[in-house]
Design a protein around this motif. Sequence first.
Motif, mmCIF file in Angstrom:
data_model
loop_
_atom_site.group_PDB
_atom_site.id
_atom_site.type_symbol
_atom_site.label_atom_id
_atom_site.label_comp_id
_atom_site.label_asym_id
_atom_site.label_seq_id
_atom_site.Cartn_x
_atom_site.Cartn_y
_atom_site.Cartn_z
ATOM 1 N N ALA A 82 0.836 -1.199 0.000
ATOM 2 C CA ALA A 82 0.000 0.000 0.000
ATOM 3 C C ALA A 82 0.871 1.249 0.000
ATOM 4 N N ASP A 83 1.950 1.239 0.793
ATOM 5 C CA ASP A 83 2.851 2.395 0.813
ATOM 6 C C ASP A 83 3.535 2.571 -0.545
ATOM 7 N N PHE A 84 3.945 1.460 -1.161
ATOM 8 C CA PHE A 84 4.585 1.529 -2.470
ATOM 9 C C PHE A 84 3.628 2.092 -3.522
ATOM 10 N N MET A 85 2.385 1.619 -3.503
ATOM 11 C CA MET A 85 1.400 2.097 -4.482
ATOM 12 C C MET A 85 1.084 3.573 -4.260
ATOM 13 N N THR A 86 1.042 4.002 -3.019
ATOM 14 C CA THR A 86 0.796 5.418 -2.736
ATOM 15 C C THR A 86 1.946 6.270 -3.244
ATOM 16 N N ARG A 87 3.184 5.815 -2.992
ATOM 17 C CA ARG A 87 4.352 6.561 -3.484
ATOM 18 C C ARG A 87 4.389 6.578 -5.003
ATOM 19 N N LEU A 88 4.095 5.442 -5.615
ATOM 20 C CA LEU A 88 4.092 5.371 -7.070
ATOM 21 C C LEU A 88 3.011 6.281 -7.666
ATOM 22 N N THR A 89 1.858 6.340 -7.033
ATOM 23 C CA THR A 89 0.795 7.238 -7.493
ATOM 24 C C THR A 89 1.242 8.691 -7.400
ATOM 25 N N THR A 90 1.887 9.040 -6.314
ATOM 26 C CA THR A 90 2.374 10.415 -6.137
ATOM 27 C C THR A 90 3.419 10.765 -7.194
ATOM 28 N N ILE A 91 4.330 9.849 -7.449
ATOM 29 C CA ILE A 91 5.388 10.098 -8.444
ATOM 30 C C ILE A 91 4.786 10.248 -9.839
ATOM 31 N N LEU A 92 3.873 9.350 -10.195
ATOM 32 C CA LEU A 92 3.262 9.416 -11.525
ATOM 33 C C LEU A 92 2.395 10.668 -11.687
ATOM 34 N N ALA A 93 1.674 11.038 -10.637
ATOM 35 C CA ALA A 93 0.845 12.244 -10.716
ATOM 36 C C ALA A 93 1.717 13.487 -10.869
ATOM 37 N N THR A 94 2.825 13.540 -10.139
ATOM 38 C CA THR A 94 3.741 14.677 -10.260
ATOM 39 C C THR A 94 4.355 14.728 -11.662
ATOM 40 N N ALA A 95 4.753 13.579 -12.182
ATOM 41 C CA ALA A 95 5.306 13.532 -13.541
ATOM 42 C C ALA A 95 4.277 13.977 -14.568
ATOM 43 N N PHE A 96 3.027 13.591 -14.372
ATOM 44 C CA PHE A 96 1.964 13.984 -15.292
ATOM 45 C C PHE A 96 1.776 15.497 -15.290
ATOM 46 N N VAL A 97 1.747 16.107 -14.126
ATOM 47 C CA VAL A 97 1.562 17.564 -14.025
ATOM 48 C C VAL A 97 2.759 18.297 -14.628
ATOM 49 N N VAL A 98 3.965 17.836 -14.319
ATOM 50 C CA VAL A 98 5.169 18.487 -14.864
ATOM 51 C C VAL A 98 5.193 18.372 -16.387
ATOM 52 N N LEU A 99 4.886 17.196 -16.904
ATOM 53 C CA LEU A 99 4.828 17.027 -18.358
ATOM 54 C C LEU A 99 3.755 17.905 -18.984
ATOM 55 N N SER A 100 2.642 18.070 -18.317
ATOM 56 C CA SER A 100 1.587 18.940 -18.844
ATOM 57 C C SER A 100 2.063 20.378 -18.954
ATOM 58 N N VAL A 101 2.760 20.866 -17.930
ATOM 59 C CA VAL A 101 3.274 22.239 -17.955
ATOM 60 C C VAL A 101 4.334 22.395 -19.054
ATOM 61 N N VAL A 102 5.228 21.421 -19.166
ATOM 62 C CA VAL A 102 6.283 21.491 -20.194
ATOM 63 C C VAL A 102 5.670 21.460 -21.591
#
Length: 134
Positions: A48-68
């Motif tokens: 559960a902790d791994f999936m939460t961290r992975l979700t946070t990382i992917l969501a951050t990457a998605f937002v950063v890619l959207s801005v770029v």
Amino acid sequence: MSLFIFLTVVQAIVAALLVVVILMQKSEGGGLGVGGSPAGFMSARGAADFMTRLTTILATAFVVLSVVLAALAVGTTSSRKIDTSLERTAPIQNAPAADPLAPAQGGQPAQAPAAAPAPQQAPANDPLKGAAGQ
């Protein structure tokens, strides 16, 4: 332009992974959680902790890619110039309108149509108004 296409493909992959990771998480309502035994590679809490961290990382990457991608899109379109070679000009208001009844080839112009006759009044015993013309 190839960087824009590459980042768009990466964005699509990140979005698909984000959807999969979110659907795999165990929710309080049951959801599509992945079941497993505690004797596996990770315990239930660790997964559960791994999936939460992975979700946070992917969501951050998605937002950063959207801005770029938005910044790249603005950068590529701001250098372009709008082509006004096909721009139409508005007709001049004071110019006389062309006579639609004028003949196409020389000769005498056609006469203007006669004024329309005034509408006739309904007779006194009009069935739509009643027998007495009320």
